[in-house]
Design an enzyme around this catalytic site. Structure first.
Site, PDB file in Angstrom:
ATOM      1  N   LEU A  46       0.862  -1.182   0.000  1.00 21.05           N
ATOM      2  CA  LEU A  46       0.000   0.000   0.000  1.00 21.05           C
ATOM      3  C   LEU A  46       0.899   1.232   0.000  1.00 21.05           C
ATOM      4  O   LEU A  46       1.906   1.276   0.721  1.00 21.05           O
ATOM      5  CB  LEU A  46      -0.903   0.032   1.234  1.00 21.05           C
ATOM      6  CG  LEU A  46      -2.151  -0.856   1.228  1.00 21.05           C
ATOM      7  CD1 LEU A  46      -2.840  -0.789   2.587  1.00 21.05           C
ATOM      8  CD2 LEU A  46      -3.120  -0.448   0.127  1.00 21.05           C
ATOM      9  N   ASP A  47       0.532   2.251  -0.782  1.00 20.80           N
ATOM     10  CA  ASP A  47       1.286   3.500  -0.766  1.00 20.80           C
ATOM     11  C   ASP A  47       1.270   4.095   0.640  1.00 20.80           C
ATOM     12  O   ASP A  47       0.332   3.848   1.417  1.00 20.80           O
ATOM     13  CB  ASP A  47       0.664   4.506  -1.741  1.00 20.80           C
ATOM     14  CG  ASP A  47       0.879   4.124  -3.199  1.00 20.80           C
ATOM     15  OD1 ASP A  47       1.855   3.408  -3.485  1.00 20.80           O
ATOM     16  OD2 ASP A  47       0.069   4.550  -4.047  1.00 20.80           O
ATOM     17  N   PRO A  48       2.271   4.910   0.997  1.00 27.04           N
ATOM     18  CA  PRO A  48       2.295   5.517   2.330  1.00 27.04           C
ATOM     19  C   PRO A  48       1.005   6.248   2.699  1.00 27.04           C
ATOM     20  O   PRO A  48       0.549   6.171   3.849  1.00 27.04           O
ATOM     21  CB  PRO A  48       3.481   6.479   2.242  1.00 27.04           C
ATOM     22  CG  PRO A  48       4.409   5.823   1.269  1.00 27.04           C
ATOM     23  CD  PRO A  48       3.507   5.206   0.226  1.00 27.04           C
ATOM     24  N   ARG A 181      -4.166   4.715  -8.425  1.00 27.33           N
ATOM     25  CA  ARG A 181      -3.802   6.053  -8.901  1.00 27.33           C
ATOM     26  C   ARG A 181      -3.883   6.150 -10.428  1.00 27.33           C
ATOM     27  O   ARG A 181      -4.289   7.181 -10.977  1.00 27.33           O
ATOM     28  CB  ARG A 181      -2.381   6.400  -8.445  1.00 27.33           C
ATOM     29  CG  ARG A 181      -2.266   6.686  -6.961  1.00 27.33           C
ATOM     30  CD  ARG A 181      -0.840   7.023  -6.584  1.00 27.33           C
ATOM     31  NE  ARG A 181       0.045   5.876  -6.618  1.00 27.33           N
ATOM     32  CZ  ARG A 181       1.327   5.903  -6.973  1.00 27.33           C
ATOM     33  NH1 ARG A 181       1.880   7.047  -7.370  1.00 27.33           N
ATOM     34  NH2 ARG A 181       2.058   4.813  -6.944  1.00 27.33           N
TER      35      ARG A 181
END
EC number: 5.4.99.25
Length: 301
Positions: A46-48, A181
């Site tokens: 997961l992205d930050p 995204r």
């Protein structure tokens, strides 16, 4: 003489409700420390800035990570319309804007083109490797490069709500390798209004829902105590998509030594991937061939 890894032999899964602001690797390191575990890994980055289900495997459960990585996952996310950023999310710099705002009907009509087997170009700020370099490193250095499109299976992309003219909330169920995204970016381009992800939450991953997740704050509070072990889930939950076969006593001995093991009858077909157990303990994963399973992974439990 090789050095022995420090830590406990602890095996299983911890489902964390990841908070925003941390990398997935940082969460894994925190969990490994909290359990004093020898080995840990996660099933799907997961992205930050993202939150939600982060499945962390400990010990022998790390051998089941590929099965969760390959499983379907569900994301709820908010798209900001009217602006593109260099990272395709709210963390980046705005690089282009538009005054156009699509109707709800326009948005719903555009969603089907992102469902099924599609081709997706990952964001330039991603961990994709370009000639041995991470794309995000090249992007930070303002290098000029292109990323090839990659296949992605999207089972469903649903319109959830329209809080206001500038935002739309969506939910996507997809296979491995998907970038939410990129969906927001490409949807904005398709609608002619541009777009990027405002926030993102993974609702479920494989067999686990976010409601089953433990907070990282609670992991901290319970670190190094038996109370934390209570939250550990069985290794075999990572094998939920595979049929289970029971090994005969002799078969269990053989499989634990890396050899084909005899099994009791089941309903899978020749060539299917299955997992095997003996007296309730997972022994291995392998390919069913007649009355035997030929192991590809063996668990040292």
């Amino acid at each position: 003489m090789a050095r022995r890894k420090k830590g406990r032999d602890v095996h299983g899964w911890l489902i964390v409700d990841k908070p925003a602001g941390l990398t997935s690797t940082a969460v894994v390191n925190k969990v490994r420390w909290a359990f004093d575990a020898k080995k840990a890994g996660h099933a799907g980055t997961l992205d930050p800035a993202a939150t939600g289900v982060l499945a962390i495997a400990l010990g022998e459960a790390t051998k089941t990570v590929p099965f969760i990585t390959d499983a379907l996952k569900c994301y709820r996310f908010l798209v900001t319309l009217g602006a593109a950023t260099n990272t395709d999310d709210a963390e980046g710099e705005v690089i282009e804007t538009s005054d156009l705002r699509p109707t709800d009907g326009d948005i719903e009509a555009a969603l089907p083109r992102f469902v099924g087997d599609i081709e997706q170009v990952p964001p330039k700020f991603s961990a994709v490797k370009i000639d041995g370099e991470r794309a995000y490193a090249l992007a930070r250095d303002n290098e000029d490069f292109e990323i090839a499109a990659r296949p992605l299976y999207v089972e469903e992309l649903k319109f959830i709500s329209r809080p206001d003219a500038d935002h739309v909330e969506l939910e996507m169920t997809c296979g491995k390798g998907g970038y939410v995204r990129a969906i927001a970016r490409d949807l904005g381009e398709t609608l002619g209004c541009l777009g990027h992800v405002e926030w993102l939450r993974r609702e479920w991953s494989g067999p686990w829902d976010v409601e089953e997740g433990i907070s990282l704050a609670l992991v901290d509070d319970l670190a190094k105590t038996e109370a934390l072990d209570i939250h550990l889930r069985p290794l075999e939950e990572g094998l939920a998509d595979l049929p289970e076969y029971m090994l005969t006593p002799e078969g269990a001995v053989r499989m634990r030594n890396g050899n084909p093991g005899m099994i009791y009858p089941g309903e899978a077909e020749w060539g299917d991937e299955v997992w095997c157990s003996f007296q309730g303990v997972p022994v291995g994963v392998g390919i069913l061939k007649g009355a035997e399973v030929h192991p590809s992974r063996v668990f040292n439990l």
